[in-house]
Write an enzyme that holds these catalytic residues in place. Structure first.
Site, PDB file in Angstrom:
ATOM      1  N   GLY A  46      58.389   8.334 -23.208  1.00  0.00           N
ATOM      2  CA  GLY A  46      58.049   9.575 -22.517  1.00  0.00           C
ATOM      3  C   GLY A  46      58.510  10.767 -23.334  1.00  0.00           C
ATOM      4  O   GLY A  46      59.336  10.623 -24.245  1.00  0.00           O
ATOM      5  N   GLN A  51      61.477  19.405 -24.815  1.00  0.00           N
ATOM      6  CA  GLN A  51      62.090  18.645 -25.911  1.00  0.00           C
ATOM      7  C   GLN A  51      61.480  19.012 -27.262  1.00  0.00           C
ATOM      8  O   GLN A  51      62.065  18.739 -28.305  1.00  0.00           O
ATOM      9  CB  GLN A  51      61.940  17.129 -25.676  1.00  0.00           C
ATOM     10  CG  GLN A  51      62.753  16.624 -24.494  1.00  0.00           C
ATOM     11  CD  GLN A  51      62.592  15.132 -24.305  1.00  0.00           C
ATOM     12  OE1 GLN A  51      61.593  14.680 -23.761  1.00  0.00           O
ATOM     13  NE2 GLN A  51      63.562  14.362 -24.765  1.00  0.00           N
ATOM     14  N   CYS A  94      67.383   8.854 -23.877  1.00  0.00           N
ATOM     15  CA  CYS A  94      66.628  10.097 -23.990  1.00  0.00           C
ATOM     16  C   CYS A  94      66.515  10.448 -25.467  1.00  0.00           C
ATOM     17  O   CYS A  94      67.499  10.336 -26.201  1.00  0.00           O
ATOM     18  CB  CYS A  94      67.343  11.215 -23.234  1.00  0.00           C
ATOM     19  SG  CYS A  94      66.461  12.796 -23.287  1.00  0.00           S
ATOM     20  N   LEU A  95      65.338  10.844 -25.895  1.00  0.00           N
ATOM     21  CA  LEU A  95      65.134  11.183 -27.311  1.00  0.00           C
ATOM     22  C   LEU A  95      65.984  12.383 -27.730  1.00  0.00           C
ATOM     23  O   LEU A  95      66.239  12.570 -28.917  1.00  0.00           O
ATOM     24  CB  LEU A  95      63.653  11.453 -27.579  1.00  0.00           C
ATOM     25  CG  LEU A  95      62.738  10.212 -27.452  1.00  0.00           C
ATOM     26  CD1 LEU A  95      61.275  10.618 -27.545  1.00  0.00           C
ATOM     27  CD2 LEU A  95      63.072   9.180 -28.522  1.00  0.00           C
ATOM     28  N   HIS A 136      62.341  11.055 -14.975  1.00  0.00           N
ATOM     29  CA  HIS A 136      63.159  11.545 -16.097  1.00  0.00           C
ATOM     30  C   HIS A 136      62.457  12.730 -16.772  1.00  0.00           C
ATOM     31  O   HIS A 136      63.082  13.755 -17.064  1.00  0.00           O
ATOM     32  CB  HIS A 136      63.389  10.377 -17.077  1.00  0.00           C
ATOM     33  CG  HIS A 136      64.072  10.712 -18.360  1.00  0.00           C
ATOM     34  ND1 HIS A 136      65.308  10.186 -18.721  1.00  0.00           N
ATOM     35  CD2 HIS A 136      63.701  11.504 -19.400  1.00  0.00           C
ATOM     36  CE1 HIS A 136      65.649  10.657 -19.913  1.00  0.00           C
ATOM     37  NE2 HIS A 136      64.688  11.452 -20.362  1.00  0.00           N
ATOM     38  N   GLU A 137      61.148  12.604 -16.989  1.00  0.00           N
ATOM     39  CA  GLU A 137      60.387  13.686 -17.648  1.00  0.00           C
ATOM     40  C   GLU A 137      60.288  14.912 -16.746  1.00  0.00           C
ATOM     41  O   GLU A 137      60.401  16.054 -17.213  1.00  0.00           O
ATOM     42  CB  GLU A 137      58.986  13.218 -18.049  1.00  0.00           C
ATOM     43  CG  GLU A 137      58.901  11.995 -18.947  1.00  0.00           C
ATOM     44  CD  GLU A 137      59.860  12.012 -20.103  1.00  0.00           C
ATOM     45  OE1 GLU A 137      60.266  13.101 -20.551  1.00  0.00           O
ATOM     46  OE2 GLU A 137      60.242  10.924 -20.561  1.00  0.00           O
ATOM     47  N   HIS A 140      63.305  17.050 -16.912  1.00  0.00           N
ATOM     48  CA  HIS A 140      63.365  17.899 -18.119  1.00  0.00           C
ATOM     49  C   HIS A 140      62.729  19.271 -17.864  1.00  0.00           C
ATOM     50  O   HIS A 140      63.183  20.279 -18.413  1.00  0.00           O
ATOM     51  CB  HIS A 140      62.618  17.237 -19.288  1.00  0.00           C
ATOM     52  CG  HIS A 140      63.431  16.293 -20.120  1.00  0.00           C
ATOM     53  ND1 HIS A 140      64.533  16.686 -20.849  1.00  0.00           N
ATOM     54  CD2 HIS A 140      63.279  14.962 -20.370  1.00  0.00           C
ATOM     55  CE1 HIS A 140      65.024  15.640 -21.508  1.00  0.00           C
ATOM     56  NE2 HIS A 140      64.283  14.581 -21.233  1.00  0.00           N
TER      57      HIS A 140
HETATM   58  O1  GNR Z   1      62.130   6.924 -24.712  1.00  0.00           O
HETATM   59  C1  GNR Z   1      62.706   7.029 -23.618  1.00  0.00           C
HETATM   60  N1  GNR Z   1      63.128   5.924 -22.986  1.00  0.00           N
HETATM   61  C2  GNR Z   1      63.581   5.911 -21.670  1.00  0.00           C
HETATM   62  C3  GNR Z   1      64.220   4.767 -21.219  1.00  0.00           C
HETATM   63  C4  GNR Z   1      64.670   4.687 -19.927  1.00  0.00           C
HETATM   64  C5  GNR Z   1      64.494   5.745 -19.078  1.00  0.00           C
HETATM   65  C6  GNR Z   1      63.883   6.908 -19.525  1.00  0.00           C
HETATM   66  C7  GNR Z   1      63.428   6.974 -20.812  1.00  0.00           C
HETATM   67  S1  GNR Z   1      62.630   8.410 -21.349  1.00  0.00           S
HETATM   68  C8  GNR Z   1      62.949   8.372 -23.065  1.00  0.00           C
HETATM   69  C9  GNR Z   1      62.189   9.452 -23.776  1.00  0.00           C
HETATM   70  C10 GNR Z   1      62.692  10.807 -23.354  1.00  0.00           C
HETATM   71  O2  GNR Z   1      63.718  11.305 -23.707  1.00  0.00           O
HETATM   72  N2  GNR Z   1      61.952  11.464 -22.504  1.00  0.00           N
HETATM   73  O3  GNR Z   1      62.349  12.662 -22.042  1.00  0.00           O
HETATM   74 NI    NI Z   2      64.506  12.643 -22.082  1.00  0.00          NI
END
Ligand code: GNR
Ligand code: NI
Length: 172
Positions: A46, A51, A94-95, A136-137, A140
């Protein structure tokens, strides 16, 4: 298409709220395409616009994790319209927090309304990793990060590691 640089925590860019898109036009479609490419290259499941330093309510997800059968979802102005009472725990990453993981509890199932790539209103019901990822997205977009869901102790450990990482990167 372009691969965009991903902002790493801690950074005030990640704490800002994003503004609604209202209409998915060519500019937003280019952003969606670039975000998807950036996410696949990272790689991640995601990505949210802040980001990549864009403060618009745009997210992309693909939890298929396969090169052969990709199933990208590009969303503008995602809105939570229903969430289950029962919760699910997922070990989230999270990236913007490379190599950091923590268990986060969220509603197991969600129903989300959004504008798609063609500017059409869509609804999706998600569970499992897709549900976690969409939530999660969406966080953000309001400057909320996965570490905001965990204990202060765990959060501080992760934030300290991230600050150290930035300092060593600045020296090199
Ligand atoms: O790549 C991602 N893996 C992930 C794993 C478990 C729960 C949420 C995520 S999202 C993350 C990519 C990211 O930072 N998205 O904002
Ligand atoms: Ni994230």
């Amino acid at each position: 298409m372009a691969v965009l640089p991903i902002i790493k925590a801690p950074d005030p860019i990640l704490k800002k709220h994003c503004v609604p898109v209202e209409v998915v036009d060519d500019e937003i479609r280019t952003l969606m395409d670039d975000m998807l490419e950036t996410m696949y290259v990272a790689p991640g499941v995601g990505l949210a616009a802040p980001q990549v330093s864009v403060h618009k309510r745009v997210i992309v997800v693909d939890t298929s994790r396969g090169d052969t059968d990709r199933s990208p979802i590009q969303m503008a102005d995602p809105e939570l319209i229903e969430s289950s009472d029962n919760l699910a725990v997922y070990d989230e990453g999270c990236l913007s927090f490379p190599d950091q993981y923590a268990e986060v509890e969220r509603p197991a199932k969600v129903r989300v309304r959004y504008l798609d790539y063609e500017n059409e209103i869509q609804e999706i019901e998600a569970e499992g990793l897709l549900s976690t990822c969409i939530q999660h997205e969406m966080d953000h977009l309001d400057g909320k990060l996965f570490v905001d869901h965990i204990s202060m102790l765990k959060r501080n450990i992760i934030l300290r590691k991230m600050s150290k990482l930035k300092k060593t990167e600045a020296l090199s």
